[in-house]
Design a protein around this motif. Structure first.
Motif, PDB file in Angstrom:
ATOM      1  N   ASN A 139      44.793  33.490  42.773  1.00 53.45           N
ATOM      2  CA  ASN A 139      43.323  33.384  43.483  1.00 53.45           C
ATOM      3  C   ASN A 139      42.337  32.553  42.976  1.00 53.45           C
ATOM      4  O   ASN A 139      42.444  32.203  41.789  1.00 53.45           O
ATOM      5  N   VAL A 140      41.315  32.300  43.638  1.00 55.02           N
ATOM      6  CA  VAL A 140      40.289  31.450  43.103  1.00 55.02           C
ATOM      7  C   VAL A 140      38.968  32.212  42.845  1.00 55.02           C
ATOM      8  O   VAL A 140      38.668  33.067  43.677  1.00 55.02           O
ATOM      9  N   PHE A 141      38.054  32.048  42.077  1.00 52.97           N
ATOM     10  CA  PHE A 141      36.736  32.844  41.831  1.00 52.97           C
ATOM     11  C   PHE A 141      35.707  32.004  41.477  1.00 52.97           C
ATOM     12  O   PHE A 141      35.921  30.806  41.170  1.00 52.97           O
ATOM     13  N   CYS A 142      34.573  32.603  41.728  1.00 49.23           N
ATOM     14  CA  CYS A 142      33.357  31.741  41.478  1.00 49.23           C
ATOM     15  C   CYS A 142      32.633  32.232  40.134  1.00 49.23           C
ATOM     16  O   CYS A 142      32.537  33.458  40.098  1.00 49.23           O
ATOM     17  N   PHE A 143      32.713  31.236  39.225  1.00 52.76           N
ATOM     18  CA  PHE A 143      32.089  31.502  37.937  1.00 52.76           C
ATOM     19  C   PHE A 143      30.366  32.106  37.863  1.00 52.76           C
ATOM     20  O   PHE A 143      30.406  33.037  37.043  1.00 52.76           O
ATOM     21  N   VAL A 144      29.856  31.435  38.659  1.00 54.61           N
ATOM     22  CA  VAL A 144      28.377  31.907  38.512  1.00 54.61           C
ATOM     23  C   VAL A 144      28.161  33.363  39.330  1.00 54.61           C
ATOM     24  O   VAL A 144      27.431  34.190  38.839  1.00 54.61           O
ATOM     25  N   CYS A 145      29.016  33.458  40.236  1.00 49.40           N
ATOM     26  CA  CYS A 145      28.705  34.665  41.076  1.00 49.40           C
ATOM     27  C   CYS A 145      29.131  35.954  40.228  1.00 49.40           C
ATOM     28  O   CYS A 145      28.854  36.996  40.506  1.00 49.40           O
ATOM     29  N   MET A 146      30.362  35.654  39.562  1.00 52.94           N
ATOM     30  CA  MET A 146      31.145  36.896  38.734  1.00 52.94           C
ATOM     31  C   MET A 146      29.967  36.998  37.424  1.00 52.94           C
ATOM     32  O   MET A 146      30.161  38.437  37.042  1.00 52.94           O
ATOM     33  N   LEU A 147      29.199  36.122  37.043  1.00 54.53           N
ATOM     34  CA  LEU A 147      28.470  36.503  36.135  1.00 54.53           C
ATOM     35  C   LEU A 147      27.127  37.220  36.664  1.00 54.53           C
ATOM     36  O   LEU A 147      26.470  37.909  35.776  1.00 54.53           O
ATOM     37  N   PHE A 148      26.541  36.584  37.475  1.00 59.47           N
ATOM     38  CA  PHE A 148      25.132  37.148  38.016  1.00 59.47           C
ATOM     39  C   PHE A 148      25.077  37.811  39.316  1.00 59.47           C
ATOM     40  O   PHE A 148      23.807  38.185  39.893  1.00 59.47           O
ATOM     41  N   ASN A 149      26.066  37.889  39.963  1.00 59.61           N
ATOM     42  CA  ASN A 149      25.810  38.580  41.521  1.00 59.61           C
ATOM     43  C   ASN A 149      26.110  40.116  41.395  1.00 59.61           C
ATOM     44  O   ASN A 149      27.091  40.748  40.808  1.00 59.61           O
ATOM     45  N   SER A 150      24.924  40.822  41.506  1.00 59.06           N
ATOM     46  CA  SER A 150      24.983  42.159  41.222  1.00 59.06           C
ATOM     47  C   SER A 150      25.875  42.808  42.397  1.00 59.06           C
ATOM     48  O   SER A 150      26.376  44.164  42.252  1.00 59.06           O
ATOM     49  N   ASN A 151      26.036  42.275  43.677  1.00 61.83           N
ATOM     50  CA  ASN A 151      26.657  42.922  44.916  1.00 61.83           C
ATOM     51  C   ASN A 151      27.901  42.205  44.826  1.00 61.83           C
ATOM     52  O   ASN A 151      27.911  41.337  45.928  1.00 61.83           O
ATOM     53  N   SER A 152      28.826  42.539  44.180  1.00 62.69           N
ATOM     54  CA  SER A 152      30.142  41.788  44.387  1.00 62.69           C
ATOM     55  C   SER A 152      31.094  42.315  45.416  1.00 62.69           C
ATOM     56  O   SER A 152      32.239  41.985  45.451  1.00 62.69           O
ATOM     57  N   SER A 153      30.779  43.410  45.976  1.00 61.89           N
ATOM     58  CA  SER A 153      31.738  44.209  46.933  1.00 61.89           C
ATOM     59  C   SER A 153      31.892  43.445  48.104  1.00 61.89           C
ATOM     60  O   SER A 153      33.067  43.335  48.820  1.00 61.89           O
ATOM     61  N   MET A 154      30.914  42.621  48.618  1.00 69.16           N
ATOM     62  CA  MET A 154      31.010  41.848  49.829  1.00 69.16           C
ATOM     63  C   MET A 154      31.630  40.379  49.719  1.00 69.16           C
ATOM     64  O   MET A 154      31.421  39.653  50.448  1.00 69.16           O
ATOM     65  N   ASN A 155      31.497  40.115  48.288  1.00 67.23           N
ATOM     66  CA  ASN A 155      31.813  38.550  48.051  1.00 67.23           C
ATOM     67  C   ASN A 155      33.365  38.390  47.600  1.00 67.23           C
ATOM     68  O   ASN A 155      33.848  38.881  46.413  1.00 67.23           O
ATOM     69  N   PRO A 156      34.283  37.786  48.404  1.00 63.04           N
ATOM     70  CA  PRO A 156      35.564  37.801  48.020  1.00 63.04           C
ATOM     71  C   PRO A 156      35.851  36.814  46.727  1.00 63.04           C
ATOM     72  O   PRO A 156      36.778  36.885  46.160  1.00 63.04           O
ATOM     73  N   PHE A 157      34.830  35.884  46.370  1.00 61.04           N
ATOM     74  CA  PHE A 157      35.023  35.024  45.546  1.00 61.04           C
ATOM     75  C   PHE A 157      34.554  35.812  44.139  1.00 61.04           C
ATOM     76  O   PHE A 157      34.713  35.159  42.930  1.00 61.04           O
ATOM     77  N   VAL A 158      34.455  37.005  44.207  1.00 62.35           N
ATOM     78  CA  VAL A 158      34.263  37.910  42.778  1.00 62.35           C
ATOM     79  C   VAL A 158      35.131  39.091  42.927  1.00 62.35           C
ATOM     80  O   VAL A 158      35.301  39.567  41.765  1.00 62.35           O
ATOM     81  N   LYS A 159      35.298  39.950  44.068  1.00 63.07           N
ATOM     82  CA  LYS A 159      35.638  41.059  43.892  1.00 63.07           C
ATOM     83  C   LYS A 159      37.273  40.792  43.772  1.00 63.07           C
ATOM     84  O   LYS A 159      37.642  41.381  42.621  1.00 63.07           O
ATOM     85  N   ASN A 160      38.162  40.329  44.587  1.00 63.08           N
ATOM     86  CA  ASN A 160      39.468  39.972  44.626  1.00 63.08           C
ATOM     87  C   ASN A 160      40.108  38.819  44.318  1.00 63.08           C
ATOM     88  O   ASN A 160      41.232  38.437  44.178  1.00 63.08           O
ATOM     89  N   GLY A 161      39.169  38.031  44.773  1.00 61.72           N
ATOM     90  CA  GLY A 161      39.522  36.457  44.857  1.00 61.72           C
ATOM     91  C   GLY A 161      39.901  35.966  46.027  1.00 61.72           C
ATOM     92  O   GLY A 161      40.115  36.767  46.892  1.00 61.72           O
ATOM     93  N   PHE A 162      39.772  34.549  46.390  1.00 65.42           N
ATOM     94  CA  PHE A 162      39.801  34.036  47.655  1.00 65.42           C
ATOM     95  C   PHE A 162      41.100  33.384  47.563  1.00 65.42           C
ATOM     96  O   PHE A 162      41.513  32.581  46.501  1.00 65.42           O
ATOM     97  N   SER A 163      42.039  33.334  48.620  1.00 61.61           N
ATOM     98  CA  SER A 163      43.601  33.035  48.645  1.00 61.61           C
ATOM     99  C   SER A 163      43.800  32.401  49.854  1.00 61.61           C
ATOM    100  O   SER A 163      45.099  32.165  50.186  1.00 61.61           O
ATOM    101  N   ASN A 164      42.865  32.401  51.250  1.00 56.35           N
ATOM    102  CA  ASN A 164      43.026  31.827  52.226  1.00 56.35           C
ATOM    103  C   ASN A 164      43.305  30.409  52.393  1.00 56.35           C
ATOM    104  O   ASN A 164      42.142  29.691  52.841  1.00 56.35           O
ATOM    105  N   TRP A 165      44.387  29.585  51.940  1.00 58.73           N
ATOM    106  CA  TRP A 165      44.290  28.280  51.827  1.00 58.73           C
ATOM    107  C   TRP A 165      44.290  27.706  53.170  1.00 58.73           C
ATOM    108  O   TRP A 165      44.101  26.376  53.155  1.00 58.73           O
TER     109      TRP A 165
END
Length: 448
Positions: A139-165
């Motif tokens: 999967n792919v993730f967001c570097f800045v959101c993983m570091l500074f996003n306080s609400n990661s449950s609704m963000n697929p680029f933080v919680k489990n990663g994005f893979s819908n190519w």
């Protein structure tokens, strides 16, 4: 008639039965508390992306160094480490994307390097520094959101990663233009700014403090070097700043402070603080600096001796104020056409035999890194333990090095010649005898 002093076995069993019945009716303490579902001592499950234990930062850093995976933790230590490494460290661009395989009915799709490039409306292309590919999950993730996003449950680029190519371009661009991602990007840039970085401010503060003590140390070193080069005493009767008999060391610092505002302020703030306060002007630091300087000078002399290769050795014994015998060792060598004679130091010894003296000298030279095989001359006084033909110091060294030729000390030899010549003349003996008695008579009393 006898009386029982202890309870019988039957009475003990009845008491035990009553106590057990009472305990059975009493509610347990565990009934009033909820059991812990995940106790601390429960074995940890295998970490996945974004699910790293925040209590083991050292293990996380080690894992990041080895795997370079998109597995980040929210602890401040790891966050700062990731900011220092930068997003490019975790992008994994040069690795294969086999783990990103996704099946869409009859079609298979993979993650592509093209996702790392963003094409603007005007045709310009820019690199997506924030996008990270995880080798472990595909999967792919967001570097800045993983570091500074306080609400990661609704963000697929933080919680489990994005893979819908199949909708990769659309979803990645949508996340890139979202307000949450932009806020996290601003926080990241804010941390990178040197003027607003707390660590940078602390570093600058430490540098100012370090430079201050370096300036004080330079002044102290110069005062110590001035006294050492002239062979002057350091300490006086007292070690208090402001007292007239506090010695040359503190006196010179007080003199410099009259014209140096930095040293003046330092003495006012740190002078006479006593034990436990750092000031760099105490006798302890002074002696430590003298020791460091002496080692530097000694190493420089040894380097010159090694560079010149061949040398001569001069050894004589003397006693200090405590009446302890010491060997004074001097090395004579020629470097760049100039003859140098350097004193290396005093060495204590406990036996006056030639073997003991030779062992002391050889051990000293070996510890100093000087090879006795390069010795070409040796000179001592005319004592038997030094100049003895068979068991003297010169004989012991000559057994190890035949080229270390021995030459008796000229000054000692001249003294012996003068002494023997004076003893052959009766007039000289009577004259110097009367002269010595007159000197002793007048020197014994100040009135005479």
């Amino acid at each position: 008639m006898s009386f029982r002093k202890h309870e019988s076995g039957a009475s003990k069993r009845r008491a035990l039965k009553i106590r057990n019945e009472y305990e059975a009716k009493t509610p347990k303490l565990s009934n009033f508390f909820q059991p812990i579902e995940n106790p601390v001592f429960e074995p940890k499950m295998k970490k996945t992306v974004g699910e790293i234990d925040t209590n083991t930062d050292e293990k996380i850093l080690t894992e990041l160094e080895i795997n370079k995976d998109a597995s980040l933790s929210m602890s401040e230590t790891v966050r700062e480490k990731c900011i220092q490494l930068g997003p490019a460290y975790f992008q994994n661009k040069n690795n294969g994307f086999s783990a990103s395989l996704r099946d869409y009915k009859n079609q298979k799709r993979y993650f592509s390097c093209n996702f790392f490039i963003r094409t603007l409306v005007n045709g310009e292309k820019h690199e997506r520094l924030w996008l990270m590919y995880s080798e472990s999950t595909g999967n792919v993730f967001c570097f800045v959101c993983m570091l500074f996003n306080s609400n990661s449950s609704m963000n697929p680029f933080v919680k489990n990663g994005f893979s819908n190519w199949k909708k990769g371009d659309e979803r990645i661009s949508g996340h890139e233009n979202s307000s949450v991602h932009q806020v996290c990007t601003m926080k990241w840039l804010h941390r990178l700014n040197n003027k607003t970085n707390i660590n940078k401010q602390l570093t600058k503060q430490l540098e100012v403090e370090e430079n201050y003590w370096i300036d004080i140390l330079k002044r102290v070193v110069e005062a110590i070097r001035f006294l050492l080069t002239r062979g002057l005493a350091f300490r006086g009767s007292h070690e208090v700043i402001g007292v007239t008999d506090n010695g040359n060391y503190l006196g010179i610092l007080e003199l410099i402070a009259k014209f140096d505002p930095v040293l003046k302020a330092h003495i006012e703030n740190y002078g006479n603080k006593g034990r436990g306060s750092v000031s760099y002007i105490s006798k302890t630091i002074c002696e430590e600096l003298i020791g460091i300087m002496s080692l530097k000078v000694f190493d420089h002399i040894v380097d010159e001796i090694i560079k010149s290769k061949y040398f001569g050795i001069v050894v004589d014994s003397t006693s200090d104020l405590a009446h302890i015998d010491q060997l004074s060792i001097i090395i004579r060598y020629c470097l760049n056409g100039t003859v140098h004679e350097r004193f290396l130091g005093f060495v204590s010894f406990h036996s006056h035999t030639g073997e003991a003296l030779a062992t002391t000298v050889l051990v000293f030279l070996k510890r100093s890194g000087i090879d006795i095989a390069n010795c070409r001359a040796q000179t001592y006084d005319n004592a038997a333990n030094m100049s003895g033909r068979y068991r003297g110091l010169q004989a012991q060294i000559k057994e190890l090095n035949d080229l270390a030729f021995y030459v008796p000390c000229v000054a000692h030899s001249l003294n012996l010649v003068g002494d023997c010549s004076a003893k052959e003349c009766l007039e000289a003996i009577n004259f110097f005898s009367i002269l010595q008695k007159l000197y002793a008579f007048f020197a014994a009393s100040t009135h005479r």
